[in-house]
Write an enzyme that holds these catalytic residues in place. Structure first.
Site, PDB file in Angstrom:
ATOM      1  N   GLY A   1      47.323  42.781  36.535  1.00  0.00           N
ATOM      2  CA  GLY A   1      47.895  41.452  36.371  1.00  0.00           C
ATOM      3  C   GLY A   1      47.093  40.609  35.397  1.00  0.00           C
TER       4      GLY A   1
ATOM      5  N   HIS B   1      39.068  45.060  42.646  1.00  0.00           N
ATOM      6  CA  HIS B   1      39.276  43.823  41.915  1.00  0.00           C
ATOM      7  C   HIS B   1      38.699  42.658  42.704  1.00  0.00           C
ATOM      8  CE1 HIS B   1      41.942  46.347  39.750  1.00  0.00           C
ATOM      9  NE2 HIS B   1      42.862  46.378  40.675  1.00  0.00           N
TER      10      HIS B   1
END
Ligand SMILES: *[C@@H]1O[C@H](CO)[C@@H](O)[C@H](O)[C@H]1NC(C)=O
Ligand SMILES: *[C@@H]1O[C@H](CO)[C@@H](O)[C@H](O)[C@H]1NC(C)=O
Ligand SMILES: *[C@@H]1O[C@H](CO)[C@@H](O)[C@H](O)[C@H]1NC(C)=O
Ligand SMILES: *[C@@H]1O[C@H](CO)[C@@H](O)[C@H](O)[C@H]1NC(C)=O
Ligand SMILES: *[C@@H]1O[C@H](CO)[C@@H](O)[C@H](O)[C@H]1NC(C)=O
Ligand SMILES: *[C@@H]1O[C@H](CO)[C@@H](O)[C@H](O)[C@H]1NC(C)=O
Ligand SMILES: *[C@@H]1O[C@H](CO)[C@@H](O)[C@H](O)[C@H]1NC(C)=O
Length: 361
Positions: free
Chosen positions: A285, A331
């Site tokens: 993303g 992440h």
């Protein structure tokens, strides 16, 4: 007599100046106080400036306690958005100079040669040799060569999109980027899709060569959107990615399967590491938001919200379409979120965290 004349001229001038002053004041009132929103803006402005400053320099932290700033963030999201085109161009130039999505987001016949050695993004020793067969199935060139993509919507999978009514607003963008074959929905997330990522682990179809139907059914939902895969991120990604390309290239030629350039993702990782984002690997993303900052005129970000409650303290699911949790060791979503909040505060992109209004364009 000359004196009387001068006095009359002087009086006329004073009247003119006062009249002009009244006009200016009247104009100002008309333009700021005539609507209730206008009145609200005038009173909100000092608070908004303060909040904008605060969120521009907010410290990225491994874990942030949302409840410490929910109210302020909620207030800030109601403030008028301030675009800064200087900041926007600066980001575009930096990203193009370092990473060049324009010329290297994914492998094409133009930027990749037969027999070229493709490095793996996450390995310094493993490589892949591009053969003529695969090369022949790469796209000729980028669809955007020489032009900007206009208004882009980058649609994350955050549960915050549930019941958001953002579908129409998202569909009105010129270019829409989505992730991991996420479901689409006209009311909340929109239907338009131009680029969507596939995680190789999502290709779990048996006998793909003989029976491509289930895969075709899965991807044709997105019309002619390009399907982008990280074929050369890890070695275990390559097999499924090449298979997907081979199968879809023959049965759905209008829907290109493309492979992220590992060189692009490497330089992008380095770019953000150099700016203090310390995580093993950027989320896909965040990578594609960076891509959009380079390729699009303006970037609208939806569904990026790594917290369990929304700005009104209502619980939200992690994804809008399932109950999965992220890999915490991979992440650092809250850290990425703080970066996005900074970019929003600086006027470089627009973060959408609240339901869309029904009168959206
Ligand atoms: C959040 O607020 C609490 C109590 O006011 C404070 O102890 C804590 O340090 C704050 N955390 C952050 C990350 O600001
Ligand atoms: C816009 O961004 C530039 C570059 O970061 C900065 O120097 C300038 O102060 C910003 N302008 C406003 C109005 O914030
Ligand atoms: C980006 O890549 C394109 C195509 O390879 C090239 O023409 C262009 O000069 C590159 N731009 C920069 C800033 O390196
Ligand atoms: C690629 O390598 C093969 C085997 O080494 C060779 O036969 C072929 O000519 C090469 N093709 C190109 C376009 O360099
Ligand atoms: C969405 O709306 C439905 C029906 O109004 C409600 O049952 C559901 O709890 C809402 N979900 C979220 C995440 O707000
Ligand atoms: C689409 O949105 C509506 C309204 O929020 C919801 O009821 C429905 O379950 C959603 N469908 C999908 C596939 O997410
Ligand atoms: C998708 O591509 C096909 C074949 O090129 C074309 O006929 C069709 O109109 C395209 N659909 C859309 C929605 O662009």
């Amino acid at each position: 007599m000359a004196l009387g004349f001068l006095r009359r001229i002087f009086r006329l001038l004073v009247v003119l100046i006062v009249f002009q002053g009244v006009c200016v004041v009247f104009y100002y009132i008309c333009n700021t106080h005539s609507t209730r929103d206008g009145v609200k803006d005038v009173f909100q402005q000092p608070h908004c400036t303060e909040l904008r400053q605060k969120f521009t320099i907010i410290k990225p932290a491994k874990s942030i306690q949302l409840q410490n700033f929910t109210q302020e963030l909620s207030d800030f999201m109601s403030c008028p958005y301030k675009l800064n085109s200087t900041e926007r161009e600066l980001n575009r130039m930096r990203l193009q100079f370092c990473c060049n999505a324009t010329g290297s987001l994914f492998l094409t016949k133009q930027n990749t040669a037969i027999n070229q050695t493709i490095p793996y993004e996450t390995s310094t020793v493993k490589t892949y040799k591009m053969n003529a067969g695969i090369h022949n199935m790469l796209p000729e060139d980028f669809p955007w060569s020489g032009r900007r993509l206009g208004r882009c919507a980058v649609v994350g999978s955050g549960g915050i999109l549930k019941n958001s009514s953002c579908g129409r607003e998202i569909d009105s963008a010129d270019y829409v980027i989505r992730f991991n074959l996420a479901s689409i929905n006209d009311s909340d997330v929109g239907l338009k899709t131009d680029l969507i990522t596939i995680n190789p682990s999502q290709i779990r179809f048996k006998n793909l060569d003989k029976n491509p139907e289930p895969l075709v059914e899965r991807v044709s939902v997105y019309g002619n959107a390009s399907l982008i895969m990280p074929a050369f991120a890890y070695t275990f990604c390559t097999g499924q990615s090449l298979k997907t390309l081979r199968v879809l290239h023959s049965v759905r030629p209008q829907q290109p399967v493309v492979f992220f350039s590992s060189e692009y993702l490497r330089t992008l990782n380095r770019f953000w590491k150099g700016r203090g984002l310390k995580e093993v690997r950027l989320s896909t993303g965040f990578m594609l938001i960076s891509t959009a900052l380079e390729l699009c005129d303006n970037v609208h970000v939806y569904g990026f919200w790594p917290f369990g409650t929304d700005l009104q303290n209502n619980p939200v699911p992690y994804h809008y379409y399932d109950q999965l949790r992220p890999h915490p060791y991979m992440h650092s979503m809250p850290e990425e979120f703080v970066r996005l909040l900074q970019l929003h505060s600086k006027g470089a992109l627009t973060l959408h965290l609240q339901p869309c209004s029904s009168d959206a364009r």
